[in-house]
Each structure stands twice: as structure tokens, then as C-alpha cells.
Scaffold this motif. Structure first.
Motif, PDB file in Angstrom:
ATOM      1  N   ASP A   1       0.740  -1.106  -0.018  1.00 49.07           N
ATOM      2  CA  ASP A   1       0.098  -0.196  -0.013  1.00 49.07           C
ATOM      3  C   ASP A   1       0.832   1.289  -0.154  1.00 49.07           C
ATOM      4  OD1 ASP A   1      -2.138   1.548  -0.090  1.00 49.07           O
ATOM      5  OD2 ASP A   1      -2.605   1.320   2.250  1.00 49.07           O
ATOM      6  N   LEU A   2       2.013   1.172   0.700  1.00 53.91           N
ATOM      7  CA  LEU A   2       2.745   2.328   0.979  1.00 53.91           C
ATOM      8  C   LEU A   2       3.328   2.819  -0.317  1.00 53.91           C
ATOM      9  CD1 LEU A   2       4.554   1.798   4.403  1.00 53.91           C
ATOM     10  CD2 LEU A   2       3.215   4.059   3.757  1.00 53.91           C
ATOM     11  N   VAL A   3       3.624   1.720  -1.220  1.00 49.20           N
ATOM     12  CA  VAL A   3       4.203   2.002  -2.452  1.00 49.20           C
ATOM     13  C   VAL A   3       3.373   2.156  -3.652  1.00 49.20           C
ATOM     14  CG1 VAL A   3       5.905   0.879  -4.381  1.00 49.20           C
ATOM     15  CG2 VAL A   3       6.225   0.417  -1.723  1.00 49.20           C
ATOM     16  N   TYR A   4       2.334   1.118  -3.947  1.00 50.69           N
ATOM     17  CA  TYR A   4       1.461   1.155  -4.979  1.00 50.69           C
ATOM     18  C   TYR A   4       0.563   2.275  -4.916  1.00 50.69           C
ATOM     19  CZ  TYR A   4      -1.852  -0.207  -8.692  1.00 50.69           C
ATOM     20  OH  TYR A   4      -2.805  -0.307  -9.538  1.00 50.69           O
TER      21      TYR A   4
ATOM     22  N   LEU B   1       0.694  11.172   5.917  1.00 49.33           N
ATOM     23  CA  LEU B   1       0.959  10.499   4.579  1.00 49.33           C
ATOM     24  C   LEU B   1      -0.043  10.929   3.730  1.00 49.33           C
ATOM     25  CD1 LEU B   1       1.839   6.821   5.345  1.00 49.33           C
ATOM     26  CD2 LEU B   1       3.361   8.636   4.541  1.00 49.33           C
ATOM     27  N   ARG B   2      -1.550  11.136   3.989  1.00 49.42           N
ATOM     28  CA  ARG B   2      -2.412  11.713   3.077  1.00 49.42           C
ATOM     29  C   ARG B   2      -2.188  12.874   2.562  1.00 49.42           C
ATOM     30  NH1 ARG B   2      -8.157  10.454   6.091  1.00 49.42           N
ATOM     31  NH2 ARG B   2      -8.850  11.262   3.982  1.00 49.42           N
ATOM     32  N   VAL B   3      -1.736  13.875   3.525  1.00 50.54           N
ATOM     33  CA  VAL B   3      -1.160  15.335   2.866  1.00 50.54           C
ATOM     34  C   VAL B   3      -0.210  15.332   2.067  1.00 50.54           C
ATOM     35  CG1 VAL B   3      -0.369  17.584   3.663  1.00 50.54           C
ATOM     36  CG2 VAL B   3      -1.951  16.279   5.237  1.00 50.54           C
TER      37      VAL B   3
ATOM     38  N   LEU C   1       7.758  -6.915  14.466  1.00 44.72           N
ATOM     39  CA  LEU C   1       7.742  -6.446  13.143  1.00 44.72           C
ATOM     40  C   LEU C   1       6.417  -5.847  12.689  1.00 44.72           C
ATOM     41  CD1 LEU C   1       9.666  -6.284  10.443  1.00 44.72           C
ATOM     42  CD2 LEU C   1       8.766  -8.516   9.823  1.00 44.72           C
ATOM     43  N   PHE C   2       5.477  -6.475  13.174  1.00 46.40           N
ATOM     44  CA  PHE C   2       4.101  -6.015  12.912  1.00 46.40           C
ATOM     45  C   PHE C   2       3.979  -4.620  13.351  1.00 46.40           C
ATOM     46  CE2 PHE C   2      -0.341  -5.367  14.129  1.00 46.40           C
ATOM     47  CZ  PHE C   2      -0.997  -5.748  12.673  1.00 46.40           C
ATOM     48  N   PHE C   3       3.960  -4.430  14.738  1.00 38.66           N
ATOM     49  CA  PHE C   3       4.052  -3.331  15.449  1.00 38.66           C
ATOM     50  C   PHE C   3       4.754  -2.185  14.644  1.00 38.66           C
ATOM     51  CE2 PHE C   3       5.899  -0.284  18.707  1.00 38.66           C
ATOM     52  CZ  PHE C   3       4.353   0.498  18.974  1.00 38.66           C
ATOM     53  N   MET C   4       6.155  -2.343  14.414  1.00 44.58           N
ATOM     54  CA  MET C   4       6.828  -1.539  13.805  1.00 44.58           C
ATOM     55  C   MET C   4       6.566  -0.756  12.234  1.00 44.58           C
ATOM     56  SD  MET C   4       9.090  -0.547  15.936  1.00 44.58           S
ATOM     57  CE  MET C   4      10.118   0.441  14.978  1.00 44.58           C
ATOM     58  N   ILE C   5       5.825  -1.772  11.660  1.00 40.29           N
ATOM     59  CA  ILE C   5       5.516  -1.634  10.319  1.00 40.29           C
ATOM     60  C   ILE C   5       4.078  -1.105  10.185  1.00 40.29           C
ATOM     61  CG2 ILE C   5       5.345  -2.509   7.946  1.00 40.29           C
ATOM     62  CD1 ILE C   5       7.584  -3.972   8.469  1.00 40.29           C
ATOM     63  N   VAL C   6       3.311  -2.073  10.633  1.00 38.45           N
ATOM     64  CA  VAL C   6       1.830  -1.631  10.400  1.00 38.45           C
ATOM     65  C   VAL C   6       1.251  -0.690  11.356  1.00 38.45           C
ATOM     66  CG1 VAL C   6      -0.610  -2.693  10.490  1.00 38.45           C
ATOM     67  CG2 VAL C   6       1.396  -4.183   9.710  1.00 38.45           C
ATOM     68  N   VAL C   7       1.461  -0.799  12.648  1.00 36.91           N
ATOM     69  CA  VAL C   7       1.078   0.181  13.638  1.00 36.91           C
ATOM     70  C   VAL C   7       1.841   1.663  13.395  1.00 36.91           C
ATOM     71  CG1 VAL C   7       0.882   0.802  16.191  1.00 36.91           C
ATOM     72  CG2 VAL C   7       0.452  -1.523  15.443  1.00 36.91           C
ATOM     73  N   THR C   8       2.961   1.632  13.126  1.00 34.88           N
ATOM     74  CA  THR C   8       3.483   2.953  12.726  1.00 34.88           C
ATOM     75  C   THR C   8       2.829   3.756  11.634  1.00 34.88           C
ATOM     76  OG1 THR C   8       5.574   2.306  13.683  1.00 34.88           O
ATOM     77  CG2 THR C   8       5.680   3.936  11.961  1.00 34.88           C
ATOM     78  N   SER C   9       2.514   2.614  10.524  1.00 34.92           N
ATOM     79  CA  SER C   9       2.072   3.304   9.256  1.00 34.92           C
ATOM     80  C   SER C   9       0.698   3.732   9.610  1.00 34.92           C
ATOM     81  CB  SER C   9       1.837   1.900   8.174  1.00 34.92           C
ATOM     82  OG  SER C   9       3.178   1.594   7.706  1.00 34.92           O
TER      83      SER C   9
END
Length: 216
Positions: free
Chosen positions: A101-104, A166-168, A151-159
Motif C-alpha cells: 500500500d505504501l508503494v502502489y 501520508l495523506r497530506v 515487526l508488525f508493530f513497527m510496520i503496520v502500527v507505525t504506518s
């Protein structure tokens, strides 16, 4: 976790967020702030520093909300799936989806014609690298079962915490927010076991005091 240790964690994370944001802010927005250093304007520098520190406190609070929300979600997920392996599998799928999602989706939403995909891949890659480092450190102080949750916390929760910026998609704010979030999240993740151990020892000490027989 005792209330005293929770307050200690809250305040230390709060301070960390303020300091990291202050440093990051002067680096990523140097073009904007360089004029107050040449010549050096003490009051203006102090004003900007105070503002950045305040923004960092907000980032820290967002980080802490995400951390305690994940602790709840993690227990909830274990209760639903009844298996660490199955719950870990679900988390891996979500990690892959978020990185994609962060890329595409961000590329489709914000890229102009002719823009390269590499900056979007680099942003997701940086998040993945930070998550892997934190997860490996967590395994070293805990157990290998903590790798996927960390890993989930650091990537998903951080995102998720990062979504408003990110929306701005304002470049300097994207970087201004992500570094405090990553550092505060990693700090809480890595110190949790130590705080839980201290909390357990304090409860045992309190229980031992209660069980001391009164002298005749």
C-alpha cells in the motif's frame, strides 16, 4: 505494569519524542530555518526549538496510543485465533499489504506523470529496515516468538500512526513525523520487558511485606 512505572514510561517516551523531533526538524527543514542561524538569532532559534519540541510531544503521544492499542489487539488476536502461528500468519499478511500500500497506492495517488517509483519504494524499504532492526533486537532480549509481533508493530502500527501526514504528502512533514514515531515505538517495544520485570518484582516485594507476621 504498576502505575509508577507506567508514568515513568510515559514521561521518558514523551521526552524522547520531543528531543528527536527537535533534532529532526532542524535537519529536514534546514532550508527554512537556516536563516535564523546566519546570523544567529537566539530568541528565534529558541522559539522554533520550543515549537518543534511541542510537535514532538504530540508525535510521542500518538506513538504511545498506538503501542497500548497494539498490546490490546495482540491479546485479542491470540484469543480469536487460539494459535500463535495462525495469528503470526495473519500479521505477516497485513505487513505485506501495508508495505504494498505504501508503494502502489501512494504512487497512484500522488505521483505525477513521469515520476519514478523509487522514492516510494525507498520510503517503504526504510520502514521495513527499521522494523527488522527493532524486531531482531527484540528477539535478542526476549524470544524468537516475538519477532513477527514486533515487526508488525513497527510496520503496520507505525504506518497507521503516520496516516494523517501520508495523506497530506508534504515531504518535510513525512520525514519529520516518521523518525520520532519509529524511535518512540522501538523504545517502547524494547523497554517493555524490562518494565514488566520491574513491575513483577515490585508486586512480589509488596506481597512479601503483606505476608510478614506482626511482632508480638
Amino acid at each position: 505494569m504498576t502505575s509508577r512505572l507506567w508514568v515513568k514510561l510515559f514521561l521518558s517516551t514523551l521526552l524522547l519524542g520531543g528531543v528527536v523531533t527537535s533534532i529532526t526538524g532542524f535537519i529536514v527543514r534546514w532550508d527554512e530555518f537556516s536563516s535564523i542561524f546566519m546570523p544567529f538569532d537566539f530568541l528565534e532559534v529558541l522559539s522554533v526549538l520550543f515549537w518543534l519540541f511541542g510537535v514532538g510531544l504530540i508525535f510521542s503521544i500518538i506513538s504511545q496510543m498506538g503501542f497500548f492499542a497494539y498490546l490490546t489487539i495482540h491479546r485479542f488476536g491470540l484469543g480469536i485465533f487460539k494459535s500463535h502461528k495462525l495469528w503470526n500468519g495473519v500479521q505477516v499478511v497485513l505487513i505485506v499489504f501495508v508495505l504494498f500500500d505504501l508503494v502502489y497506492f501512494r504512487y497512484n495517488a500522488f505521483a505525477e506523470e513521469g515520476d519514478s517509483l523509487l522514492p516510494y519504494i525507498g520510503l517503504a524499504g526504510m520502514l521495513l529496515a527499521a522494523g527488522l532492526i527493532a524486531a531482531f533486537l527484540k528477539v535478542r532480549i526476549s524470544s524468537k516468538e516475538t519477532f513477527i509481533p514486533a515487526l508488525f508493530f513497527m510496520i503496520v502500527v507505525t504506518s497507521i500512526e503516520w496516516v494523517p501526514i501520508l495523506r497530506v504528502n508534504e515531504h518535510s512533514w513525512v520525514w519529520l513525523m516518521i523518525f520520532p514515531l519509529l524511535i518512540c515505538n522501538a523504545y517502547q517495544l524494547l523497554i517493555l520487558q524490562k518494565i514488566n520485570e520491574q513491575s513483577r518484582m515490585r508486586r512480589e516485594q509488596m506481597q512479601a511485606k503483606k505476608n510478614i507476621p506482626l511482632k508480638k
